[in-house]
Design a protein around this motif. Structure first.
Motif, mmCIF file in Angstrom:
data_model
loop_
_atom_site.group_PDB
_atom_site.id
_atom_site.type_symbol
_atom_site.label_atom_id
_atom_site.label_comp_id
_atom_site.label_asym_id
_atom_site.label_seq_id
_atom_site.Cartn_x
_atom_site.Cartn_y
_atom_site.Cartn_z
ATOM 1 N N TYR A 175 -15.140 25.188 -4.105
ATOM 2 C CA TYR A 175 -14.635 24.303 -4.717
ATOM 3 C C TYR A 175 -14.194 24.393 -6.192
ATOM 4 O O TYR A 175 -15.018 25.043 -6.907
ATOM 5 C CB TYR A 175 -15.145 22.994 -4.095
ATOM 6 N N GLU A 176 -13.594 23.594 -7.028
ATOM 7 C CA GLU A 176 -13.340 23.517 -8.432
ATOM 8 C C GLU A 176 -13.094 22.113 -8.484
ATOM 9 O O GLU A 176 -12.593 21.227 -8.045
ATOM 10 C CB GLU A 176 -12.265 24.412 -8.996
ATOM 11 N N VAL A 177 -13.551 21.607 -9.636
ATOM 12 C CA VAL A 177 -13.366 20.233 -10.051
ATOM 13 C C VAL A 177 -12.685 20.391 -11.836
ATOM 14 O O VAL A 177 -13.254 20.916 -12.595
ATOM 15 C CB VAL A 177 -14.452 19.326 -10.445
ATOM 16 N N THR A 178 -11.382 19.826 -11.818
ATOM 17 C CA THR A 178 -10.814 19.941 -13.175
ATOM 18 C C THR A 178 -10.686 18.657 -13.871
ATOM 19 O O THR A 178 -10.387 17.894 -13.131
ATOM 20 C CB THR A 178 -9.467 20.502 -12.928
ATOM 21 N N SER A 179 -10.998 18.507 -14.978
ATOM 22 C CA SER A 179 -10.897 17.128 -15.607
ATOM 23 C C SER A 179 -9.618 16.973 -16.161
ATOM 24 O O SER A 179 -8.619 17.766 -16.320
ATOM 25 C CB SER A 179 -11.875 17.184 -17.077
ATOM 26 N N VAL A 180 -9.242 15.493 -16.205
ATOM 27 C CA VAL A 180 -7.901 15.168 -16.730
ATOM 28 C C VAL A 180 -8.041 14.189 -17.735
ATOM 29 O O VAL A 180 -8.848 13.512 -17.716
ATOM 30 C CB VAL A 180 -7.226 14.430 -15.740
ATOM 31 N N LEU A 181 -7.415 14.646 -19.045
ATOM 32 C CA LEU A 181 -7.368 13.869 -20.173
ATOM 33 C C LEU A 181 -6.073 13.520 -20.584
ATOM 34 O O LEU A 181 -5.010 14.533 -20.655
ATOM 35 C CB LEU A 181 -8.183 14.496 -21.351
ATOM 36 N N SER A 182 -5.527 12.233 -20.654
ATOM 37 C CA SER A 182 -4.195 11.950 -21.201
ATOM 38 C C SER A 182 -3.249 12.627 -20.059
ATOM 39 O O SER A 182 -2.081 13.008 -20.498
ATOM 40 C CB SER A 182 -3.922 12.431 -22.664
ATOM 41 N N GLY A 183 -3.468 12.514 -18.774
ATOM 42 C CA GLY A 183 -2.592 12.959 -17.767
ATOM 43 C C GLY A 183 -2.536 14.478 -17.764
ATOM 44 O O GLY A 183 -1.777 14.927 -16.966
ATOM 45 N N LYS A 184 -3.449 15.261 -18.473
ATOM 46 C CA LYS A 184 -3.265 16.800 -18.574
ATOM 47 C C LYS A 184 -4.834 17.474 -18.107
ATOM 48 O O LYS A 184 -5.699 16.841 -18.167
ATOM 49 C CB LYS A 184 -2.716 17.190 -19.972
ATOM 50 N N LEU A 185 -4.643 18.692 -17.653
ATOM 51 C CA LEU A 185 -5.556 19.398 -16.951
ATOM 52 C C LEU A 185 -6.279 19.968 -17.873
ATOM 53 O O LEU A 185 -5.598 20.839 -18.749
ATOM 54 C CB LEU A 185 -5.099 20.498 -15.846
ATOM 55 N N VAL A 186 -7.760 19.979 -18.049
ATOM 56 C CA VAL A 186 -8.550 20.685 -19.093
ATOM 57 C C VAL A 186 -8.951 21.948 -18.272
ATOM 58 O O VAL A 186 -9.703 22.022 -17.362
ATOM 59 C CB VAL A 186 -9.620 19.793 -19.311
ATOM 60 N N ASP A 187 -8.822 23.045 -19.393
ATOM 61 C CA ASP A 187 -9.498 24.463 -18.908
ATOM 62 C C ASP A 187 -9.078 24.850 -17.497
ATOM 63 O O ASP A 187 -9.720 25.596 -16.723
ATOM 64 C CB ASP A 187 -10.932 24.523 -18.702
ATOM 65 N N PHE A 188 -7.757 24.648 -17.137
ATOM 66 C CA PHE A 188 -7.184 24.980 -15.836
ATOM 67 C C PHE A 188 -7.323 26.510 -15.387
ATOM 68 O O PHE A 188 -7.728 27.003 -14.326
ATOM 69 C CB PHE A 188 -5.784 24.548 -15.460
ATOM 70 N N ALA A 189 -6.720 27.149 -16.246
ATOM 71 C CA ALA A 189 -6.880 28.745 -16.241
ATOM 72 C C ALA A 189 -8.090 29.216 -15.707
ATOM 73 O O ALA A 189 -8.294 30.066 -15.136
ATOM 74 C CB ALA A 189 -6.018 29.218 -17.440
ATOM 75 N N ALA A 190 -9.040 28.536 -16.556
ATOM 76 C CA ALA A 190 -10.481 29.479 -16.499
ATOM 77 C C ALA A 190 -10.893 28.771 -15.038
ATOM 78 O O ALA A 190 -11.892 29.581 -14.456
ATOM 79 C CB ALA A 190 -11.431 28.562 -17.542
ATOM 80 N N HIS A 191 -10.793 27.646 -14.535
ATOM 81 C CA HIS A 191 -11.185 27.151 -13.256
ATOM 82 C C HIS A 191 -10.413 28.184 -12.141
ATOM 83 O O HIS A 191 -10.949 28.592 -11.148
ATOM 84 C CB HIS A 191 -10.459 25.892 -12.940
ATOM 85 N N MET A 192 -9.078 28.348 -12.372
ATOM 86 C CA MET A 192 -8.203 29.359 -11.475
ATOM 87 C C MET A 192 -9.119 30.537 -11.222
ATOM 88 O O MET A 192 -9.456 31.346 -10.245
ATOM 89 C CB MET A 192 -7.076 29.344 -11.581
ATOM 90 N N LYS A 193 -9.667 31.138 -12.566
ATOM 91 C CA LYS A 193 -10.289 32.591 -12.758
ATOM 92 C C LYS A 193 -11.640 32.249 -11.743
ATOM 93 O O LYS A 193 -11.975 33.384 -11.226
ATOM 94 C CB LYS A 193 -10.269 32.890 -13.870
ATOM 95 N N ARG A 194 -12.301 31.280 -12.001
ATOM 96 C CA ARG A 194 -13.579 31.042 -11.268
ATOM 97 C C ARG A 194 -13.198 30.942 -9.806
ATOM 98 O O ARG A 194 -13.951 31.708 -8.981
ATOM 99 C CB ARG A 194 -14.245 30.229 -11.765
ATOM 100 N N LEU A 195 -12.280 30.084 -9.452
ATOM 101 C CA LEU A 195 -11.962 30.201 -7.921
ATOM 102 C C LEU A 195 -11.579 31.607 -7.466
ATOM 103 O O LEU A 195 -12.249 31.717 -6.327
ATOM 104 C CB LEU A 195 -10.603 29.295 -7.776
ATOM 105 N N GLU A 196 -10.742 32.438 -8.065
ATOM 106 C CA GLU A 196 -10.546 33.632 -7.817
ATOM 107 C C GLU A 196 -11.816 34.443 -7.350
ATOM 108 O O GLU A 196 -11.860 35.351 -6.391
ATOM 109 C CB GLU A 196 -9.603 34.469 -8.546
ATOM 110 N N ARG A 197 -12.789 34.287 -8.296
ATOM 111 C CA ARG A 197 -14.201 35.115 -8.235
ATOM 112 C C ARG A 197 -14.903 34.605 -6.926
ATOM 113 O O ARG A 197 -15.304 35.305 -6.189
ATOM 114 C CB ARG A 197 -15.007 35.011 -9.529
#
Length: 285
Positions: free
Chosen positions: A33-55
């Motif tokens: 799983y991954e948990v991505t934070s949302v601030l002002s309706g936008k995703l924080v560090d999304f690309a990094a979360h996807m890289k870790r998901l791939e790993r």
């Protein structure tokens, strides 16, 4: 009010969401799983979360359920449908549904994909102003903590035990060394001004917020030491704090009943929280 969730290709009211009883995430915790934070309706560090998901998927020889572009679109659609200005998007990828067997199912088994949102305040968490208390608990988890699996029973046990001791969270200890918190990375600031956190290995989760905060700390002039530290060393520290996607940077003001400093968040933890929040707001997508 019902949330809209995503389950295997469909956007559904949460009451109508279903997953197979034969799903291996349900039967074997065979999911990541991954948990991505949302601030002002936008995703924080999304690309990094996807890289870790791939790993994580690669380490478990699990099939990717969708492209990064498709996953981004699903995240954004859920944020929009649920009106999330501030909160989290939880995403879980499982190996899929197959008759119960300890052997992995055939490689062409379709992976499961589930996402949901949680609305919550992130910027102005009370703990950011007051700090948190932690209690030490033996680390009895499996050895591959670097893979972000849904095997979270022991961290749940540890956090519940810490709560029973009057603390907010647990710091897990193995062979006399602090590994991490139940769902966060752990740090101390030594008397001579070094920021210390455990080095990356199979023993800890490779935190997305950890990587960002260490970079920011170095840019801000702090001396970084990536090494193990003992519980006693932590209790002698000038400051301590944790990082995670949902907490950002939270000061630790008490360990096993021992107050750190004057019992209030230290300047380094406060400064890093401010820096992280500012960059997260600026770079969120």
């Amino acid at each position: 009010m019902s949330r809209t969730v995503y389950v295997n290709g469909d956007y559904l009211p949460e009451e109508e969401a279903k997953i197979s009883v034969f799903d291996r995430g349900f039967l074997f915790a065979d999911a990541v799983y991954e948990v991505t934070s949302v601030l002002s309706g936008k995703l924080v560090d999304f690309a990094a979360h996807m890289k870790r998901l791939e790993r994580s998927l690669s380490e478990l020889k699990m099939t990717r359920p969708a492209s990064e572009a498709d996953l981004l679109a699903i995240h954004r659609e859920l944020v929009a449908r649920n009106g999330i200005d501030e909160g989290l998007v939880y995403m879980q990828v499982g190996r899929g549904a197959a008759d119960r067997d300890f052997l992995f199912p055939p490689e062409d088994t379709k992976p499961s994909l589930v996402l949901f949102t949680q609305a919550m305040g992130l910027r102005d968490k009370p703990a950011g102003r007051t700090g948190i208390k932690v209690a030490s608990v033996p680390d009895l988890r499996w050895g591959r903590r670097d893979i972000k699996t849904v095997q979270l029973l022991y961290p749940s046990i540890a956090k519940t035990e810490a709560k029973a001791k009057g603390a907010d969270d647990a710091w897990l200890v193995e062979d006399g060394m602090v590994t991490e918190g139940t769902s966060n990375n752990a740090y101390i600031l030594t008397e001579d001004g070094a920021l210390v956190t455990r080095a990356l290995s199979h023993a800890i989760l490779h935190g997305i917020t950890r990587a960002a905060v260490l970079r920011m700390a170095k840019e801000d002039g702090l001396r970084i030491e990536e090494r193990s530290f003992t519980l006693d060393e932590a209790k002698r520290a000038k400051e301590a704090f944790i990082t995670s996607a949902s907490a950002f940077v939270l000061p630790v003001v008490e360990i096993d009943g021992l107050t750190l400093g004057d019992g209030t968040p230290g300047p380094v933890a406060r400064r890093l929280r401010e820096i992280y929040l500012a960059e997260a707001e600026r770079t969120a997508i």
